[in-house]
Scaffold this active site. Structure first.
Site, PDB file in Angstrom:
ATOM      1  N   TYR A 146     -65.319  27.311  41.404  1.00 37.90           N
ATOM      2  CA  TYR A 146     -66.474  27.108  40.525  1.00 37.90           C
ATOM      3  C   TYR A 146     -66.136  27.348  39.066  1.00 37.90           C
ATOM      4  CZ  TYR A 146     -70.023  26.739  44.200  1.00 37.90           C
ATOM      5  OH  TYR A 146     -70.797  26.329  45.250  1.00 37.90           O
ATOM      6  N   LYS A 195     -58.430  30.972  53.978  1.00 40.21           N
ATOM      7  CA  LYS A 195     -57.649  29.861  54.517  1.00 40.21           C
ATOM      8  C   LYS A 195     -56.189  30.187  54.235  1.00 40.21           C
ATOM      9  CE  LYS A 195     -57.359  25.754  56.442  1.00 40.21           C
ATOM     10  NZ  LYS A 195     -57.726  25.496  57.850  1.00 40.21           N
ATOM     11  N   ASP A 227     -62.317  27.650  58.816  1.00 40.75           N
ATOM     12  CA  ASP A 227     -62.762  26.626  59.774  1.00 40.75           C
ATOM     13  C   ASP A 227     -63.214  27.293  61.073  1.00 40.75           C
ATOM     14  OD1 ASP A 227     -60.089  27.356  60.092  1.00 40.75           O
ATOM     15  OD2 ASP A 227     -59.377  25.347  60.592  1.00 40.75           O
ATOM     16  N   ASP A 251     -70.480  29.629  49.693  1.00 36.94           N
ATOM     17  CA  ASP A 251     -71.563  28.672  49.458  1.00 36.94           C
ATOM     18  C   ASP A 251     -71.843  27.880  50.738  1.00 36.94           C
ATOM     19  OD1 ASP A 251     -73.415  27.043  48.022  1.00 36.94           O
ATOM     20  OD2 ASP A 251     -71.874  25.485  47.909  1.00 36.94           O
ATOM     21  N   ASP A 255     -75.078  28.430  53.805  1.00 38.46           N
ATOM     22  CA  ASP A 255     -76.056  27.413  54.215  1.00 38.46           C
ATOM     23  C   ASP A 255     -76.053  27.261  55.736  1.00 38.46           C
ATOM     24  OD1 ASP A 255     -76.779  26.815  51.581  1.00 38.46           O
ATOM     25  OD2 ASP A 255     -76.831  24.651  51.975  1.00 38.46           O
TER      26      ASP A 255
END
Ligand code: IPM
Ligand code: MG
Length: 360
Positions: A146, A195, A227, A251, A255
């Site tokens: 970001y 990751k 993942d 983020d 959700d």
């Protein structure tokens, strides 16, 4: 106590849901003998309409002069709103990222729990939903993709875009410390999501989180690849207590986590810096499709106000009163459209807010 609260209603459903959150704060103030003074501020699309920019120095200064910030949501329909014809750094989201950075709000706490009353609204299989879950996503908020350098240019005749995922050890250390600290107040378990099988930034993340964990021998630490974490969230959400992760992964995973609680309209968040100061906002967006229709679920905003009381004002009883009022209202069968199920009473955004405020 007397406290100053900066209020950024924002765009879309923001004004409707923040109005209901303020009702809950006022009810708590009355019950416990506090005085809250509110300053209304513009940010996002509404600030673009008035000031030509999504975030002004005045808004930043007014937030800094307050004890906490209560926010709704910003942004509009990205395909139809004129705000999205502006260059990227002039759009509503740039205001949100700008204020997070300006106020140093590096730790974003997103608690996701399945209220037993809403297990019908949970899209998971019944045997998974019946186990319940109660997790807190600790999302790093002022670093990573970001805030890394980005550019779009022509390379060898091809239009080419680059975003940079960058973290230094200090940025990782301070969010890891926050995660271990809150884990101590919960079930003493941290799952760090990265990751590390591909990314250097994740390998550094894992190394620093391991270092920090040495100071918290009472807190169990596990690492999980992002993942796999996405899969585990729907397979066995009960395994998560505190999940700590970088900005972009947080983020996306938050959700996903919100959806298994029944609705993104249930999810509050707190964005904190090193002090007691914080910005409190629902994790969901501005939902332009239902804006202005008095249909939105105000519970995420009301629970964000409860987090404000708890984290910025140390008002534990007051926060409990607001959260219990939400539970009681759900127990009595009141539902907004997003969490409606058979046999319940459908209410509007403002009705839900009034019902909850009455029960504080
Ligand atoms: C969130 C939102 C924001 C983010 C957007 C609106 C910039 O999705 O708070 O999760 O990506 O951080
Ligand atoms: Mg998001």
């Amino acid at each position: 106590m007397e406290k100053k609260i900066a209020v950024i209603k924002g765009d879309g459903i923001g004004p409707e849901i923040v109005t209901e959150a303020v009702k809950a704060l006022d009810a708590a103030a009355e019950k416990f003998g506090h005085k809250f003074e509110y300053t209304q501020l513009l940010m996002g699309g509404c600030s673009i309409d008035v000031n030509g920019v999504p975030l002004t120095e005045e808004t930043i200064a007014a937030c800094k002069a307050s004890d906490a910030v209560l926010m709704g949501s910003i942004g509009g329909d990205t395909t139809t709103s004129p705000w999205y014809k502006l260059p990227a750094d002039k759009r509503p989201e740039a205001g949100l990222l700008g204020i997070r950075k300006a106020l140093g709000l590096f730790a974003n706490l997103r608690p996701c729990l399945l209220y037993p009353q809403l297990s019908e609204a949970c899209p998971l299989k019944k045997e998974i939903a019946d186990k319940g879950f109660d997790m807190l996503i600790m999302r790093e908020l002022t670093g990573g993709l970001y805030f890394g350098q980005r550019k779009t240019e022509t390379v060898d005749g091809l239009e080419t875009a680059v975003d940079t995922l960058i973290y230094n050890e200090n940025e990782i250390r301070r969010i890891a410390i926050k995660a271990f600290e809150v884990a101590r107040k919960r079930r003493c378990s941290v799952i760090s999501v990265d990751k590390a099988n591909v990314l250097d930034s994740s390998r550094l993340w894992r190394k620093i989180v391991n270092e920090v964990s040495a100071d918290y021998p009472d807190v169990e630490l596990k690492h999980m690849l992002v993942d796999n974490a996405a899969m585990q969230l729907v397979r066995d959400p009960a395994q998560f207590d505190v999940m700590v992760t970088e900005n972009m992964f947080g983020d996306i995973l938050s959700d996903e986590a919100s959806m298994i609680t029944g609705s993104i309209g249930m999810l509050p968040s707190a964005s904190l810096n090193e002090t007691k100061f914080g910005l409190y906002e629902p994790s969901g967006g501005s939902a332009p499709d239902i804006a202005g229709q008095n249909k939105a679920n105000p519970i995420a905003a009301i629970l964000s106000a409860a987090m404000l009381l708890r984290y910025s004002f140390d008002m534990t009883e007051e926060a409990d009163a607001v959260e219990n009022a939400v539970r009681q209202t759900l127990d009595e069968g009141y539902r907004t459209g997003d969490i409606m199920s058979e046999g319940c009473t459908l209410v509007s955004c403002s009705e839900m807010g009034t019902l909850i405020a009455q029960r504080v």
